[in-house]
Design a protein around this motif. Structure first.
Motif, short mmCIF file in Angstrom:
data_model
loop_
_atom_site.label_atom_id
_atom_site.label_comp_id
_atom_site.label_asym_id
_atom_site.label_seq_id
_atom_site.Cartn_x
_atom_site.Cartn_y
_atom_site.Cartn_z
N GLY A 123 -2.12 7.62 -11.58
CA GLY A 123 -2.96 8.75 -11.97
C GLY A 123 -3.34 9.65 -10.80
N ASN A 124 -3.44 9.08 -9.60
CA ASN A 124 -3.79 9.86 -8.41
C ASN A 124 -2.57 10.39 -7.67
OD1 ASN A 124 -2.80 7.59 -7.10
ND2 ASN A 124 -4.71 7.11 -6.04
N GLY A 125 -1.36 10.16 -8.22
CA GLY A 125 -0.14 10.67 -7.61
C GLY A 125 0.57 9.71 -6.68
N ALA A 126 -0.07 8.63 -6.29
CA ALA A 126 0.54 7.66 -5.39
C ALA A 126 1.55 6.80 -6.15
CB ALA A 126 -0.53 6.78 -4.76
N TRP A 171 1.04 3.64 8.34
CA TRP A 171 -0.35 3.87 8.00
C TRP A 171 -0.84 5.28 8.33
CZ3 TRP A 171 -3.85 3.74 4.82
CH2 TRP A 171 -5.17 4.07 5.13
N PRO A 172 -0.56 5.85 9.51
CA PRO A 172 -1.03 7.21 9.77
C PRO A 172 -0.53 8.23 8.73
CG PRO A 172 -0.30 6.20 11.80
CD PRO A 172 0.10 5.27 10.68
N LEU A 173 0.69 8.03 8.22
CA LEU A 173 1.24 8.94 7.21
C LEU A 173 0.55 8.74 5.87
CD1 LEU A 173 5.01 8.48 8.13
CD2 LEU A 173 3.49 10.36 8.82
N LEU A 174 0.26 7.50 5.50
CA LEU A 174 -0.45 7.23 4.25
C LEU A 174 -1.88 7.78 4.32
CD1 LEU A 174 1.90 4.96 4.10
CD2 LEU A 174 0.34 3.91 2.49
N ARG A 175 -2.52 7.61 5.45
CA ARG A 175 -3.89 8.10 5.64
C ARG A 175 -3.94 9.60 5.39
NH1 ARG A 175 -4.48 7.82 10.92
NH2 ARG A 175 -5.21 5.69 11.07
N GLN A 176 -2.97 10.33 5.93
CA GLN A 176 -2.93 11.79 5.75
C GLN A 176 -2.71 12.17 4.30
OE1 GLN A 176 0.09 13.14 8.47
NE2 GLN A 176 -1.36 13.38 10.15
N ALA A 177 -1.94 11.37 3.57
CA ALA A 177 -1.66 11.66 2.17
C ALA A 177 -2.94 11.56 1.33
CB ALA A 177 -0.58 10.73 1.62
N GLY A 178 -3.83 10.64 1.69
CA GLY A 178 -5.12 10.53 1.03
C GLY A 178 -5.16 9.57 -0.14
N ALA A 179 -4.46 9.86 -1.22
CA ALA A 179 -4.49 9.01 -2.42
C ALA A 179 -3.56 7.81 -2.23
CB ALA A 179 -4.07 9.81 -3.64
N ILE A 202 0.88 -1.16 0.00
CA ILE A 202 0.00 0.00 0.00
C ILE A 202 0.93 1.21 0.00
CG2 ILE A 202 -1.91 1.17 1.15
CD1 ILE A 202 -2.57 -1.79 0.52
N ALA A 203 0.75 2.11 -0.96
CA ALA A 203 1.68 3.23 -1.11
C ALA A 203 0.94 4.55 -1.27
CB ALA A 203 2.60 3.00 -2.30
N ALA A 204 1.61 5.62 -0.86
CA ALA A 204 1.09 6.98 -1.01
C ALA A 204 2.28 7.92 -1.14
CB ALA A 204 0.23 7.37 0.19
N HIS A 205 2.02 9.15 -1.52
CA HIS A 205 3.06 10.18 -1.59
C HIS A 205 2.57 11.38 -0.81
CE1 HIS A 205 6.16 12.80 -3.10
NE2 HIS A 205 6.74 11.74 -3.66
N ASP A 206 3.36 11.85 0.15
CA ASP A 206 2.91 12.96 1.00
C ASP A 206 3.27 14.34 0.45
OD1 ASP A 206 5.62 13.26 1.54
OD2 ASP A 206 5.44 12.85 3.69
N GLY A 207 3.73 14.38 -0.81
CA GLY A 207 4.15 15.65 -1.40
C GLY A 207 5.64 15.87 -1.30
N THR A 208 6.27 15.15 -0.39
CA THR A 208 7.71 15.24 -0.19
C THR A 208 8.41 13.92 -0.50
OG1 THR A 208 7.36 16.85 1.58
CG2 THR A 208 9.52 15.80 1.49
N ARG A 209 7.76 12.83 -0.09
CA ARG A 209 8.40 11.52 -0.24
C ARG A 209 7.35 10.43 -0.41
NH1 ARG A 209 9.33 9.40 5.80
NH2 ARG A 209 7.57 10.51 6.68
N ALA A 268 -11.72 1.38 1.17
CA ALA A 268 -11.27 2.40 0.21
C ALA A 268 -12.03 2.26 -1.10
CB ALA A 268 -9.77 2.25 -0.03
N ARG A 269 -12.38 3.41 -1.66
CA ARG A 269 -13.10 3.44 -2.94
C ARG A 269 -12.08 3.40 -4.08
NH1 ARG A 269 -18.21 5.06 -5.08
NH2 ARG A 269 -18.91 5.55 -2.98
N ILE A 270 -12.30 2.49 -5.01
CA ILE A 270 -11.41 2.33 -6.16
C ILE A 270 -11.70 3.43 -7.17
CG2 ILE A 270 -10.78 0.83 -8.10
CD1 ILE A 270 -11.63 -1.54 -6.25
N GLY A 271 -10.63 4.10 -7.62
CA GLY A 271 -10.77 5.14 -8.63
C GLY A 271 -10.35 4.66 -10.00
#
Length: 168
Positions: free
Chosen positions: A111-114, A69-77, A32-39, A142-145
Motif C-alpha cells: 500500500g505504501n509502494g514498497a 540501507w542508505p538507498l532504502l532510507r532515502q526511499a522512505g516507505a 527489508i525492501a523499498a522502491h526508489d521510484g526507479t527500481r 520505524a512506525r508501522i502503517g
C-alpha cells in the motif's frame, strides 16, 4: 540448565565469541525492501523486533557497511517481508552486496509502494522515525502503517549460523 555448562569470562568478548554465544538465540529472517521510484531495493535482516504496540513501532539493525540501507532510507516507505521457510534461497540472494537482488523474485507493491514479496509469511509497511548509531550497526525505529499475515506457512529461522525451519 546446569550451571556447570556455563563458561563465564570476565574479559571483553571478541566478535567470534559474540557470534558463537548470541547465535544460540534463534531469529526470524526478513527482507527489508523499498522502491526508489526507479527500481526495487532490499536487504536481508535478522534483527527485526517488535518495539511498541502504542504507538506501533518495529526496529531493525542494518550494518553500517550496508550499501543498500542508505538507498532504502532515502526511499522512505519500507516493507518488512517476514520470510517463509521455503524462501531460503531468496534470503541468500538479498544477503549479498550488489547485483539485481530482485532478479527472478515475484513481488507486488504494498500500500505504501514498497515491494511486498510474494510468498512471505507477513508484511509490515513502515516509515523510519529514528536512527541511532550503535557500534558497527544502526538501530532503526520505524512506525508501522499497515500489516498483514498469511494464515498458514512456516517461518525461515536463523540459528547458530544456519538457516532452517520450525518444527512444533
Amino acid at each position: 540448565m546446569n550451571a556447570d555448562n556455563l563458561v563465564i569470562d570476565a574479559g571483553v568478548p571478541g566478535p567470534a565469541e559474540l557470534r558463537r554465544v548470541l547465535g544460540h538465540f534463534a531469529t526470524g529472517v526478513a527482507v527489508i525492501a523499498a522502491h526508489d521510484g526507479t527500481r526495487p531495493l532490499g536487504f536481508t535482516c535478522q534483527s527485526v523486533v517488535s518495539v511498541s504496540l502504542d504507538p506501533p513501532y518495529v526496529s531493525f539493525c542494518p550494518a553500517k557497511t550496508s550499501t543498500s540501507w542508505p538507498l532504502l532510507r532515502q526511499a522512505g516507505a519500507l516493507c518488512i517481508n517476514i520470510l517463509a521457510e521455503e524462501q531460503r534461497e531468496m534470503c541468500r540472494g538479498f544477503a549479498v552486496s550488489g547485483g539485481d537482488k530482485f532478479a527472478g523474485v515475484e513481488w507486488d507493491r504494498a500500500g505504501n509502494g514498497a515491494p511486498a514479496l510474494r510468498g512471505a509469511l507477513a508484511q509490515i509497511e513502515a516509515t523510519v522515525e529514528l536512527e541511532h548509531e550503535a557500534g558497527d550497526h544502526t538501530v532503526v525505529l520505524a512506525r508501522i502503517g499497515a500489516l498483514r499475515a498469511a494464515e498458514s506457512g512456516r517461518p525461515l529461522l536463523f540459528y547458530r549460523g544456519e538457516f532452517g525451519g520450525f518444527s512444533a
